[in-house]
Design an enzyme around this catalytic site. Sequence first.
Site, PDB file in Angstrom:
ATOM      1  N   ALA A   1       1.193  -0.953   0.409  1.00 54.07           N
ATOM      2  CA  ALA A   1      -0.013   0.251   0.012  1.00 54.07           C
ATOM      3  C   ALA A   1       0.899   1.468  -0.095  1.00 54.07           C
ATOM      4  O   ALA A   1       0.442   2.114  -0.787  1.00 54.07           O
ATOM      5  CB  ALA A   1      -0.908   0.142   1.338  1.00 54.07           C
ATOM      6  N   GLY A   2       2.344   1.444   0.685  1.00 51.20           N
ATOM      7  CA  GLY A   2       2.702   2.549   0.907  1.00 51.20           C
ATOM      8  C   GLY A   2       3.366   2.671  -0.229  1.00 51.20           C
ATOM      9  O   GLY A   2       3.037   3.701  -0.991  1.00 51.20           O
TER      10      GLY A   2
ATOM     11  N   ASP B   1      11.834  -3.469  -6.243  1.00 54.16           N
ATOM     12  CA  ASP B   1      12.129  -4.084  -5.162  1.00 54.16           C
ATOM     13  C   ASP B   1      13.713  -3.462  -4.481  1.00 54.16           C
ATOM     14  O   ASP B   1      13.710  -3.089  -4.630  1.00 54.16           O
ATOM     15  CB  ASP B   1      12.861  -5.480  -5.786  1.00 54.16           C
ATOM     16  CG  ASP B   1      13.369  -6.579  -4.209  1.00 54.16           C
ATOM     17  OD1 ASP B   1      12.042  -6.924  -3.715  1.00 54.16           O
ATOM     18  OD2 ASP B   1      13.913  -6.398  -3.891  1.00 54.16           O
ATOM     19  N   SER B   2      12.477  -3.198  -2.945  1.00 57.83           N
ATOM     20  CA  SER B   2      13.450  -2.455  -1.969  1.00 57.83           C
ATOM     21  C   SER B   2      14.056  -2.686  -0.786  1.00 57.83           C
ATOM     22  O   SER B   2      13.267  -4.181  -0.333  1.00 57.83           O
ATOM     23  CB  SER B   2      13.248  -1.134  -2.274  1.00 57.83           C
ATOM     24  OG  SER B   2      11.705  -1.771  -1.847  1.00 57.83           O
TER      25      SER B   2
ATOM     26  N   GLY C   1       6.473   0.955   6.537  1.00 52.03           N
ATOM     27  CA  GLY C   1       7.879   0.710   6.816  1.00 52.03           C
ATOM     28  C   GLY C   1       8.797   0.831   7.993  1.00 52.03           C
ATOM     29  O   GLY C   1       8.272   1.048   9.417  1.00 52.03           O
ATOM     30  N   TYR C   2       9.811   0.783   7.681  1.00 51.31           N
ATOM     31  CA  TYR C   2      11.221   1.377   8.088  1.00 51.31           C
ATOM     32  C   TYR C   2      11.323   2.579   8.485  1.00 51.31           C
ATOM     33  O   TYR C   2      11.854   3.308   9.453  1.00 51.31           O
ATOM     34  CB  TYR C   2      12.785   0.671   8.025  1.00 51.31           C
ATOM     35  CG  TYR C   2      12.394  -0.658   7.860  1.00 51.31           C
ATOM     36  CD1 TYR C   2      12.406  -1.357   9.119  1.00 51.31           C
ATOM     37  CD2 TYR C   2      12.016  -1.682   6.639  1.00 51.31           C
ATOM     38  CE1 TYR C   2      12.201  -3.007   9.080  1.00 51.31           C
ATOM     39  CE2 TYR C   2      12.438  -3.126   6.891  1.00 51.31           C
ATOM     40  CZ  TYR C   2      11.868  -3.735   8.288  1.00 51.31           C
ATOM     41  OH  TYR C   2      11.481  -4.944   8.175  1.00 51.31           O
ATOM     42  N   ASP C   3       9.962   3.481   8.367  1.00 47.51           N
ATOM     43  CA  ASP C   3      10.582   5.632   7.788  1.00 47.51           C
ATOM     44  C   ASP C   3      10.625   5.753   8.947  1.00 47.51           C
ATOM     45  O   ASP C   3      11.706   6.791   9.581  1.00 47.51           O
ATOM     46  CB  ASP C   3       9.216   5.910   7.222  1.00 47.51           C
ATOM     47  CG  ASP C   3       9.472   5.380   5.688  1.00 47.51           C
ATOM     48  OD1 ASP C   3      10.477   5.651   4.690  1.00 47.51           O
ATOM     49  OD2 ASP C   3       8.956   5.398   4.842  1.00 47.51           O
TER      50      ASP C   3
HETATM   51  P1  IMP Z   1       9.703  -5.605  -1.537  1.00 50.43           P
HETATM   52  O1  IMP Z   1       8.124  -5.369  -1.809  1.00 50.43           O
HETATM   53  O2  IMP Z   1      10.148  -6.757  -1.284  1.00 50.43           O
HETATM   54  O3  IMP Z   1      10.235  -4.486  -2.108  1.00 50.43           O
HETATM   55  O4  IMP Z   1       9.640  -5.014  -0.089  1.00 50.43           O
HETATM   56  C1  IMP Z   1      10.869  -3.873   0.546  1.00 50.43           C
HETATM   57  C2  IMP Z   1      10.568  -3.341   1.968  1.00 50.43           C
HETATM   58  O5  IMP Z   1      11.800  -2.488   1.954  1.00 50.43           O
HETATM   59  C3  IMP Z   1       9.151  -2.911   2.570  1.00 50.43           C
HETATM   60  O6  IMP Z   1       8.231  -3.811   2.870  1.00 50.43           O
HETATM   61  C4  IMP Z   1      10.012  -2.139   3.972  1.00 50.43           C
HETATM   62  O7  IMP Z   1       9.963  -3.530   4.739  1.00 50.43           O
HETATM   63  C5  IMP Z   1      11.175  -1.405   3.233  1.00 50.43           C
HETATM   64  N1  IMP Z   1      11.039  -0.324   2.304  1.00 50.43           N
HETATM   65  C6  IMP Z   1      11.721   0.010   1.351  1.00 50.43           C
HETATM   66  N2  IMP Z   1      11.284   1.314   0.725  1.00 50.43           N
HETATM   67  C7  IMP Z   1      10.650   1.749   2.351  1.00 50.43           C
HETATM   68  C8  IMP Z   1      10.160   3.050   3.004  1.00 50.43           C
HETATM   69  O8  IMP Z   1      10.489   3.710   1.815  1.00 50.43           O
HETATM   70  N3  IMP Z   1      10.385   3.032   3.729  1.00 50.43           N
HETATM   71  C9  IMP Z   1      10.860   1.923   4.523  1.00 50.43           C
HETATM   72  N4  IMP Z   1      10.910   1.014   4.489  1.00 50.43           N
HETATM   73  C10 IMP Z   1      11.047   0.779   3.375  1.00 50.43           C
END
Ligand code: IMP
Length: 211
Positions: free
Chosen positions: A13-14, A79-80, A163-165
């Site tokens: 959602a973020g 992917d982050s 998330g970790y913001d």
């Molecule tokens: P992905 O959906 O596998 O890319 O998950 C990335 C995860 O990294 C997210 O669920 C968060 O836990 C963290 N993450 C990535 N980008 C952000 C951000 O902009 N703010 C806070 N947490 C983030």
Amino acid sequence: MKIEKIVFATGNAGKVREIPAILADLGLEVVSMKEAGIRVDIEENGSTYEENAMIKSRVVAEALKGAGRQAHTVVMADDSGLEIDYLNREPGIYSARYLGEDTSYRIKNANLISRLDGVPEEERTARFVCAIGAVLPDGRELTSRGVIEGRIGYEERGSNGFGYDPIFYVPEFGCTTAELTEEQKNRVSHRGNALQAMKAQLLEMMNEQEI
Ligand code: IMP
């Protein structure tokens, strides 16, 4: 190449909030995979952010193709993750799965703060990393990457973002990314930077003459 639409391969959602805002100035229709009616389970088994981003966008591109709806459509995925230097760059590509996918970020953030108990400011360095993977209408693939450097705070601060913001402190702003407005965060974030780089590549493709 004619591009009319971007389908974004994420259910987070973020990200669904941030990504269309960053891509808005391309003037293309931007929809999430849910809005595009695509429901697929994707196993992120790559070993880099780029690999995982491409895995996600390929699966959704295949699904669109199967439905005969890939014309003039780019599929993009991000992917982050958060890399904390003191923890050997954990949780990294496992950021979403850290302590379990369904565990609240209250708990995940508290856990990371406690793992840094007693660690001084200068050793609390961390970064958010984001890779974007895109599949073009003709099957070509593009990737880009963005990073934002910061430090892990001592407590959660702010309620914007996700998330970790709340524990990611950015020295230049003197606050966490959860205390920035969405517009401020998108201007400097890993996702903002990666998407700007992807936009530049896409614009080049859109200017390519069809033969
Ligand atoms: P992905 O959906 O596998 O890319 O998950 C990335 C995860 O990294 C997210 O669920 C968060 O836990 C963290 N993450 C990535 N980008 C952000 C951000 O902009 N703010 C806070 N947490 C983030």
